[in-house]
Design a protein around this motif. Structure first.
Motif, PDB file in Angstrom:
ATOM      1  N   GLN A   1      46.104 -54.104  -8.206  1.00 41.07           N
ATOM      2  CA  GLN A   1      47.015 -53.062  -8.654  1.00 41.07           C
ATOM      3  C   GLN A   1      48.403 -53.658  -8.895  1.00 41.07           C
ATOM      4  OE1 GLN A   1      46.343 -49.753  -9.032  1.00 41.07           O
ATOM      5  NE2 GLN A   1      48.402 -48.998  -9.395  1.00 41.07           N
ATOM      6  N   ILE A   2      48.982 -53.392 -10.083  1.00 42.30           N
ATOM      7  CA  ILE A   2      50.338 -53.831 -10.419  1.00 42.30           C
ATOM      8  C   ILE A   2      51.158 -52.585 -10.711  1.00 42.30           C
ATOM      9  CG2 ILE A   2      51.748 -55.225 -11.967  1.00 42.30           C
ATOM     10  CD1 ILE A   2      49.301 -56.936 -12.508  1.00 42.30           C
ATOM     11  N   SER A   3      52.182 -52.341  -9.880  1.00 36.24           N
ATOM     12  CA  SER A   3      52.934 -51.090  -9.957  1.00 36.24           C
ATOM     13  C   SER A   3      54.360 -51.324 -10.423  1.00 36.24           C
ATOM     14  CB  SER A   3      52.936 -50.397  -8.585  1.00 36.24           C
ATOM     15  OG  SER A   3      51.607 -50.171  -8.128  1.00 36.24           O
ATOM     16  N   ASP A   4      55.056 -50.212 -10.637  1.00 42.82           N
ATOM     17  CA  ASP A   4      56.482 -50.204 -10.965  1.00 42.82           C
ATOM     18  C   ASP A   4      56.803 -51.044 -12.206  1.00 42.82           C
ATOM     19  OD1 ASP A   4      57.023 -48.578  -8.747  1.00 42.82           O
ATOM     20  OD2 ASP A   4      57.111 -50.339  -7.440  1.00 42.82           O
ATOM     21  N   LEU A   5      56.014 -50.830 -13.260  1.00 39.73           N
ATOM     22  CA  LEU A   5      56.265 -51.515 -14.525  1.00 39.73           C
ATOM     23  C   LEU A   5      57.030 -50.590 -15.465  1.00 39.73           C
ATOM     24  CD1 LEU A   5      52.745 -53.129 -15.096  1.00 39.73           C
ATOM     25  CD2 LEU A   5      54.828 -54.315 -14.396  1.00 39.73           C
ATOM     26  N   ILE A   6      58.110 -51.085 -16.016  1.00 33.83           N
ATOM     27  CA  ILE A   6      58.865 -50.311 -16.993  1.00 33.83           C
ATOM     28  C   ILE A   6      57.995 -50.134 -18.240  1.00 33.83           C
ATOM     29  CG2 ILE A   6      60.921 -50.282 -18.458  1.00 33.83           C
ATOM     30  CD1 ILE A   6      62.309 -51.966 -16.322  1.00 33.83           C
ATOM     31  N   PRO A   7      57.879 -48.930 -18.789  1.00 38.90           N
ATOM     32  CA  PRO A   7      57.032 -48.721 -19.971  1.00 38.90           C
ATOM     33  C   PRO A   7      57.371 -49.679 -21.104  1.00 38.90           C
ATOM     34  CG  PRO A   7      57.714 -46.626 -19.069  1.00 38.90           C
ATOM     35  CD  PRO A   7      58.471 -47.676 -18.303  1.00 38.90           C
ATOM     36  N   GLY A   8      56.328 -50.162 -21.761  1.00 44.14           N
ATOM     37  CA  GLY A   8      56.467 -51.118 -22.856  1.00 44.14           C
ATOM     38  C   GLY A   8      55.193 -51.913 -23.007  1.00 44.14           C
ATOM     39  N   ASN A   9      55.232 -52.967 -23.789  1.00 41.88           N
ATOM     40  CA  ASN A   9      54.070 -53.813 -24.019  1.00 41.88           C
ATOM     41  C   ASN A   9      54.131 -55.058 -23.141  1.00 41.88           C
ATOM     42  OD1 ASN A   9      53.854 -52.013 -26.389  1.00 41.88           O
ATOM     43  ND2 ASN A   9      52.233 -53.433 -26.980  1.00 41.88           N
ATOM     44  N   TYR A  10      52.997 -55.363 -22.490  1.00 38.05           N
ATOM     45  CA  TYR A  10      52.923 -56.488 -21.569  1.00 38.05           C
ATOM     46  C   TYR A  10      51.723 -57.365 -21.896  1.00 38.05           C
ATOM     47  CZ  TYR A  10      56.288 -54.164 -18.445  1.00 38.05           C
ATOM     48  OH  TYR A  10      57.405 -53.582 -17.906  1.00 38.05           O
ATOM     49  N   THR A  11      51.846 -58.637 -21.524  1.00 39.11           N
ATOM     50  CA  THR A  11      50.725 -59.561 -21.515  1.00 39.11           C
ATOM     51  C   THR A  11      50.578 -60.106 -20.099  1.00 39.11           C
ATOM     52  OG1 THR A  11      50.924 -60.193 -23.845  1.00 39.11           O
ATOM     53  CG2 THR A  11      49.835 -61.759 -22.380  1.00 39.11           C
ATOM     54  N   PHE A  12      49.353 -60.073 -19.582  1.00 45.52           N
ATOM     55  CA  PHE A  12      49.074 -60.532 -18.226  1.00 45.52           C
ATOM     56  C   PHE A  12      48.235 -61.805 -18.282  1.00 45.52           C
ATOM     57  CE2 PHE A  12      49.565 -55.929 -18.053  1.00 45.52           C
ATOM     58  CZ  PHE A  12      50.521 -55.791 -17.060  1.00 45.52           C
ATOM     59  N   GLU A  13      48.651 -62.818 -17.527  1.00 43.71           N
ATOM     60  CA  GLU A  13      47.954 -64.099 -17.447  1.00 43.71           C
ATOM     61  C   GLU A  13      47.184 -64.142 -16.129  1.00 43.71           C
ATOM     62  OE1 GLU A  13      49.210 -68.765 -16.981  1.00 43.71           O
ATOM     63  OE2 GLU A  13      50.327 -67.524 -18.416  1.00 43.71           O
ATOM     64  N   ILE A  14      45.861 -64.284 -16.191  1.00 44.57           N
ATOM     65  CA  ILE A  14      44.996 -64.197 -15.012  1.00 44.57           C
ATOM     66  C   ILE A  14      44.352 -65.550 -14.771  1.00 44.57           C
ATOM     67  CG2 ILE A  14      43.001 -63.053 -13.998  1.00 44.57           C
ATOM     68  CD1 ILE A  14      44.579 -61.266 -16.814  1.00 44.57           C
ATOM     69  N   SER A  15      44.520 -66.087 -13.567  1.00 46.39           N
ATOM     70  CA  SER A  15      43.983 -67.416 -13.251  1.00 46.39           C
ATOM     71  C   SER A  15      43.214 -67.377 -11.940  1.00 46.39           C
ATOM     72  CB  SER A  15      45.126 -68.438 -13.161  1.00 46.39           C
ATOM     73  OG  SER A  15      46.059 -68.056 -12.164  1.00 46.39           O
ATOM     74  N   ALA A  16      42.209 -68.225 -11.854  1.00 43.73           N
ATOM     75  CA  ALA A  16      41.390 -68.381 -10.646  1.00 43.73           C
ATOM     76  C   ALA A  16      40.923 -69.816 -10.563  1.00 43.73           C
ATOM     77  CB  ALA A  16      40.194 -67.427 -10.690  1.00 43.73           C
ATOM     78  N   ASP A  17      40.711 -70.312  -9.355  1.00 45.02           N
ATOM     79  CA  ASP A  17      40.258 -71.686  -9.169  1.00 45.02           C
ATOM     80  C   ASP A  17      38.922 -71.902  -9.865  1.00 45.02           C
ATOM     81  OD1 ASP A  17      42.486 -72.228  -7.664  1.00 45.02           O
ATOM     82  OD2 ASP A  17      41.473 -71.928  -5.722  1.00 45.02           O
ATOM     83  N   ASN A  18      38.846 -73.001 -10.624  1.00 45.93           N
ATOM     84  CA  ASN A  18      37.626 -73.416 -11.310  1.00 45.93           C
ATOM     85  C   ASN A  18      37.229 -72.475 -12.455  1.00 45.93           C
ATOM     86  OD1 ASN A  18      37.482 -75.475  -9.364  1.00 45.93           O
ATOM     87  ND2 ASN A  18      36.267 -74.169  -8.002  1.00 45.93           N
ATOM     88  N   TYR A  19      38.195 -71.689 -12.942  1.00 48.62           N
ATOM     89  CA  TYR A  19      37.930 -70.795 -14.072  1.00 48.62           C
ATOM     90  C   TYR A  19      39.017 -70.984 -15.129  1.00 48.62           C
ATOM     91  CZ  TYR A  19      34.268 -68.202 -11.644  1.00 48.62           C
ATOM     92  OH  TYR A  19      33.094 -67.854 -11.012  1.00 48.62           O
ATOM     93  N   ALA A  20      38.611 -70.826 -16.383  1.00 46.72           N
ATOM     94  CA  ALA A  20      39.588 -70.869 -17.474  1.00 46.72           C
ATOM     95  C   ALA A  20      40.506 -69.658 -17.386  1.00 46.72           C
ATOM     96  CB  ALA A  20      38.872 -70.880 -18.821  1.00 46.72           C
ATOM     97  N   THR A  21      41.792 -69.886 -17.544  1.00 50.23           N
ATOM     98  CA  THR A  21      42.767 -68.800 -17.485  1.00 50.23           C
ATOM     99  C   THR A  21      42.522 -67.797 -18.610  1.00 50.23           C
ATOM    100  OG1 THR A  21      44.404 -70.281 -16.517  1.00 50.23           O
ATOM    101  CG2 THR A  21      45.233 -68.266 -17.542  1.00 50.23           C
ATOM    102  N   GLY A  22      42.604 -66.517 -18.271  1.00 48.68           N
ATOM    103  CA  GLY A  22      42.402 -65.466 -19.253  1.00 48.68           C
ATOM    104  C   GLY A  22      43.664 -64.648 -19.458  1.00 48.68           C
ATOM    105  N   PHE A  23      43.668 -63.847 -20.509  1.00 53.62           N
ATOM    106  CA  PHE A  23      44.839 -63.055 -20.854  1.00 53.62           C
ATOM    107  C   PHE A  23      44.426 -61.634 -21.216  1.00 53.62           C
ATOM    108  CE2 PHE A  23      46.111 -67.383 -21.510  1.00 53.62           C
ATOM    109  CZ  PHE A  23      47.464 -67.422 -21.173  1.00 53.62           C
ATOM    110  N   LEU A  24      45.231 -60.676 -20.817  1.00 55.10           N
ATOM    111  CA  LEU A  24      45.190 -59.323 -21.359  1.00 55.10           C
ATOM    112  C   LEU A  24      46.431 -59.175 -22.219  1.00 55.10           C
ATOM    113  CD1 LEU A  24      44.039 -57.137 -18.327  1.00 55.10           C
ATOM    114  CD2 LEU A  24      42.760 -57.597 -20.418  1.00 55.10           C
ATOM    115  N   ASN A  25      46.237 -59.036 -23.508  1.00 55.47           N
ATOM    116  CA  ASN A  25      47.345 -59.054 -24.461  1.00 55.47           C
ATOM    117  C   ASN A  25      47.734 -57.657 -24.906  1.00 55.47           C
ATOM    118  OD1 ASN A  25      47.597 -62.115 -25.196  1.00 55.47           O
ATOM    119  ND2 ASN A  25      45.406 -61.675 -25.283  1.00 55.47           N
ATOM    120  N   ASP A  26      49.038 -57.466 -25.115  1.00 56.01           N
ATOM    121  CA  ASP A  26      49.563 -56.237 -25.724  1.00 56.01           C
ATOM    122  C   ASP A  26      49.106 -54.977 -24.993  1.00 56.01           C
ATOM    123  OD1 ASP A  26      51.061 -57.478 -27.626  1.00 56.01           O
ATOM    124  OD2 ASP A  26      49.542 -57.371 -29.188  1.00 56.01           O
TER     125      ASP A  26
END
Length: 794
Positions: A56-81
């Motif tokens: 859960q990610i809270s207290d975000l000011i409204p707008g467009n965001y990109t989230f960078e998600i990383s885990a050990d031994n996994y290729a980093t992923g993105f949630l865009n726009d």
């Protein structure tokens, strides 16, 4: 007074700036679907959030965001726009792909753009936000796909997509693993095009668009595959979204359906205003529609999921007799049928997480009811009836898919069954190349299809090399020519070699099969299925290779070459052409005598430069050079109706301050091949009174070229953010300068007297020799289509 102004300013700050939103991100192993321990970074921020599975990610000011998600031994992923809305808890899910443990080069691990082991080439991913801001798309995925290479189109108001030179009958569509055969209103039966999309883009997380390298789990694909991935419903409470537009009105709801939030749902209903828009701008036809989409899902503590999906539409059609009586408008009114339709797809899926992978079981039912009536000059008397078409297709489908890891090898296998019923009770008069035909159909066809598949993938040399191999077998009980699965042996092989941190060479080859349409399988004469002893599975062999560059600032550049070779394509006995050349208009494809003699080939080069949103700017440049050829009656390869040599698309946009977003798309496409009219035969009274228009001379198939097609689309969007809701106003103008018609054929109609009756040149001649006087003119310019509206989110 000063105190009043101060209080007003504080209230304004609270309303406009004090609001916040939140997002729940579910992260899992893309193959096994099991939850992962991850870190999530908010781009352009120092905020980092950690957790397992749901974060859960809270207290975000409204707008467009990109989230960078990383885990050990996994290729980093993105949630865009990701568009954060005030007072809402949005939910998203993302699967990460495993990588070798000792890779140090960060750029290799980042997955801004999606690829898979079985599809390292010809796979594009587009998010819901990218569709919604795509100029000229008006929130329709089929229009947004036009920004990518290899995608051609016909009229500006239709969603006929020809991918890498193939017809629109060669495309398949799935939502969360359930096949959706009809995705357009007023869909052309036997193809996939229509004037407006059905699927609610607001419920889509993203779409995987394959123009080749099709995964073995999917059957019946020759040109493209669309995998629609639905978003998760919000977790906190029921949320609402309403759209009031010039073209339609829509109401949506999503959120939890039980106190423990294990049940959740997405619901949408939409009503057309398109008939009002078309009447206002003077078009001669007035389509209207209703559609609905829903998903209800249950999440178990074990991680298993049960879900139900439904998509349906009702389409109606009227003529606008008040439209200006131009030659083009009169011709359209004379030729277009009154064609009501309805369709639905309902399905259920159950995903079970096993010890080393997962099972997915899906079952679905879909129906298309297609009707059309046409009278000569739309005068509804029995003697003027040209055709009364009534057809229905119903399919019941079962799929079982299994993913598992065997050491370092990812293995997938499964099966599919399809029990279909096709009925056709129609009376049809039509004119073909050398005859006038009267078809009286009373068809009840039952046909079964089945298939099995196996696919495996493995990485080598610290993930620098990735290899995938697979096969599937398909068969149908339709006839002896389709019932042997060994004759539909469909192998495929993919290779990806990352020879430098930012560069990769990708390759795929395979053989793919598709059963001809039910309209073709079910055509009958004198009580017998005419095509039963002649039609086979269509075969298409692919080879695709290319290079990929992933640079800084979300930049991706690809270059791909492709070659496709067709065999066993249905061939029209009456018109002596491959039906690969038809399918981009209202009506029915394949409802005639056919055999499987046609062959074809398409080949070309695609270039793509894409930059996903970064620093508020995004853009796509795509260019395609290609050939598309299919055989004629002499078995010579001629340019097909989709042989557009050059396609160039420039798409761009930018976010500005105060929540403005402005975008544009310019698209240019070489003229498509066209077949000239046989005006001498067309003018015969007995011929015109049945065909209601000029006949094409198929002995000169595609010997002409249409005009260079080009158009500029623009979109502007403005958001107002309040404490508990958000308002968006948008305007989307398709073909803003009203470009020239892409067709270079003349408009042909009758010379008419004062009562709009056709004038016979030789009334004293025998009836079978009488000719109408014809009038020819130039096609009208394309009409700019303006769309605007308001979006309310609560």
């Amino acid at each position: 007074m000063k105190k009043i102004l101060t209080s007003f300013f504080l209230i304004l700050c609270f309303v406009v700036f004090g609001q916040s939103g939140s997002v729940n991100i579910n992260v899992y192993d893309d193959f096994s679907k099991k939850p992962l321990e991850v870190n999530i970074k908010v781009q352009n921020s120092d905020k980092i959030f950690s957790g397992k599975g749901n974060i859960q990610i809270s207290d975000l000011i409204p707008g467009n965001y990109t989230f960078e998600i990383s885990a050990d031994n996994y290729a980093t992923g993105f949630l865009n726009d990701i568009n954060i809305v005030p007072n809402q808890n949005l939910s998203f899910s993302l699967g990460l792909q495993k990588s070798a443990q000792n890779i140090q080069e960060v750029v290799i691990n980042k997955k801004v753009y999606k690829t898979t082991a079985e599809s390292p080439v010809s796979l594009r991913n587009i998010t819901s936000e990218e569709v919604q801001k795509n100029a000229g798309s008006n929130r329709d995925i089929s229009k947004a796909i036009l920004s990518f290479p290899g995608v051609g189109s016909t009229a500006t108001f239709r969603n006929d997509l020809f991918i890498r030179g193939g017809s629109s009958a060669e495309n398949k569509f799935y939502i969360d693993g359930i096949e959706i055969p009809v995705i357009n209103h007023f869909q052309t039966q036997g193809a996939s095009g229509g004037p407006r999309g059905i699927i609610t883009i607001d419920f889509i997380k993203d779409v995987d668009f394959y123009s080749g390298a099709f995964p073995a789990r999917r059957n019946g694909i020759l040109s493209s595959l669309f995998e629609f991935n639905l978003k998760q419903a919000r977790k906190d409470k029921l949320g609402f979204k309403a759209i009031l537009g010039l073209d339609d009105m829509q109401l949506m709801m999503d959120g939890p359906l039980s106190k423990d939030q294990s049940w959740s749902g997405l619901f949408s209903v939409r009503k057309s205003n398109l008939q009002l828009l078309f009447k206002a701008i003077g078009l001669p036809f007035l389509p209207s529609y209703y559609d609905t989409t829903f998903k209800v899902s249950k999440k178990y503590k074990s991680g298993d999921e049960l879900y139900f999906i439904g998509v349906g539409a009702i389409d109606r059609f009227k003529f606008n007799n008040d439209a200006e009586k131009t030659l083009t408008n009169l011709t359209l009114i004379d030729q277009l049928p009154n064609s009501p339709q309805w369709n639905y797809t309902f399905g259920a899926g159950y995903r079970h997480l096993a010890e080393n992978g997962n099972w997915l079981f899906t079952i679905s039912r879909n129906t298309l009811d297609n009707r059309a009536t046409k009278y000569y000059r739309n005068i509804e008397t029995p003697e003027n009836l040209l055709y009364d078409y009534q057809s229905q297709e119903t399919e019941n489908k079962l799929r079982i898919d299994r993913n598992l890891n065997i050491k370092d090898v990812q293995v997938s296998f499964g099966t599919n069954l399809n029990f279909a019923t096709y009925t056709n009770n129609s009376t049809i008069k039509n004119v073909t190349q050398n005859a006038v035909n009267f078809d009286n159909l009373n068809v009840d066809l039952n046909v079964m299809q089945y298939g099995i598949y196996l696919q495996a993938a493995r990485k080598f040399f610290n993930d620098k090399v990735q290899l995938s191999a697979g096969t599937r077998f398909d068969a149908s009980n339709y006839s002896e020519k389709t019932n042997n699965p060994l004759e539909q042996f469909s192998p495929r092989l993919s290779l990806s070699y990352r020879f430098a941190p930012q560069f990769a060479f990708n390759f795929n080859t395979g053989i793919f099969y598709q059963l001809p349409t039910y309209t073709a399988l079910g055509f009958a004469e004198n009580g017998n299925f005419t095509n039963k002893n002649t039609l086979k599975y269509i075969r298409n062999s692919h080879i695709v290779a290319g290079f990929e560059f992933n640079g800084k600032d979300n930049l991706r550049i690809t270059a791909e070459g492709y070659y496709k070779k067709y065999k066993n394509y249905p061939f029209s006995i009456r018109n002596q052409i491959s039906i690969a050349n038809v399918g981009a208009d209202f009506g029915v494809v394949g409802n005639e005598p056919l055999d499987s003699r046609a062959i074809g080939e398409t080949y070309g080069l695609e270039l793509l430069a894409q930059k996903r949103t970064l620093n508020n700017f995004y853009g796509i440049v795509a260019y395609t050079f290609g050939y598309s050829k299919f055989s004629n009656a002499s078995e010579n390869l001629l340019p097909s109706s989709w042989d557009s040599r050059h396609i160039l698309t420039l798409t761009t946009g930018k976010y500005f301050k105060r929540n403005w977003n402005i975008g544009a798309r310019f698209r240019m496409q070489s003229g498509l091949p066209e077949t000239p009219y046989d005006l001498e035969r067309s003018s015969l009274v007995n011929i015109w009174n049945i065909n209601n228009g000029p006949l094409k001379n198929f002995t000169q198939l595609n010997s002409l070229r249409g005009n260079l097609a080009h158009q500029l689309d623009v979109r502007a969007e403005k958001k107002w953010i309040f404490n508990k809701w958000q308002l968006t106003a948008y305007v989307d103008i398709v073909n803003i300068y009203g470009s020239e018609s892409p067709s270079n054929l003349p408009v042909v109609n009758l010379q008419r007297d004062d009562n709009y009756n056709g004038i016979v040149a030789n009334p004293s001649a025998p009836q079978d020799q009488q000719n109408y006087l014809l009038e020819t003119g130039k096609q009208d310019r394309n009409t700019p289509l303006p769309y605007f509206g308001f979006i309310f989110e609560f």
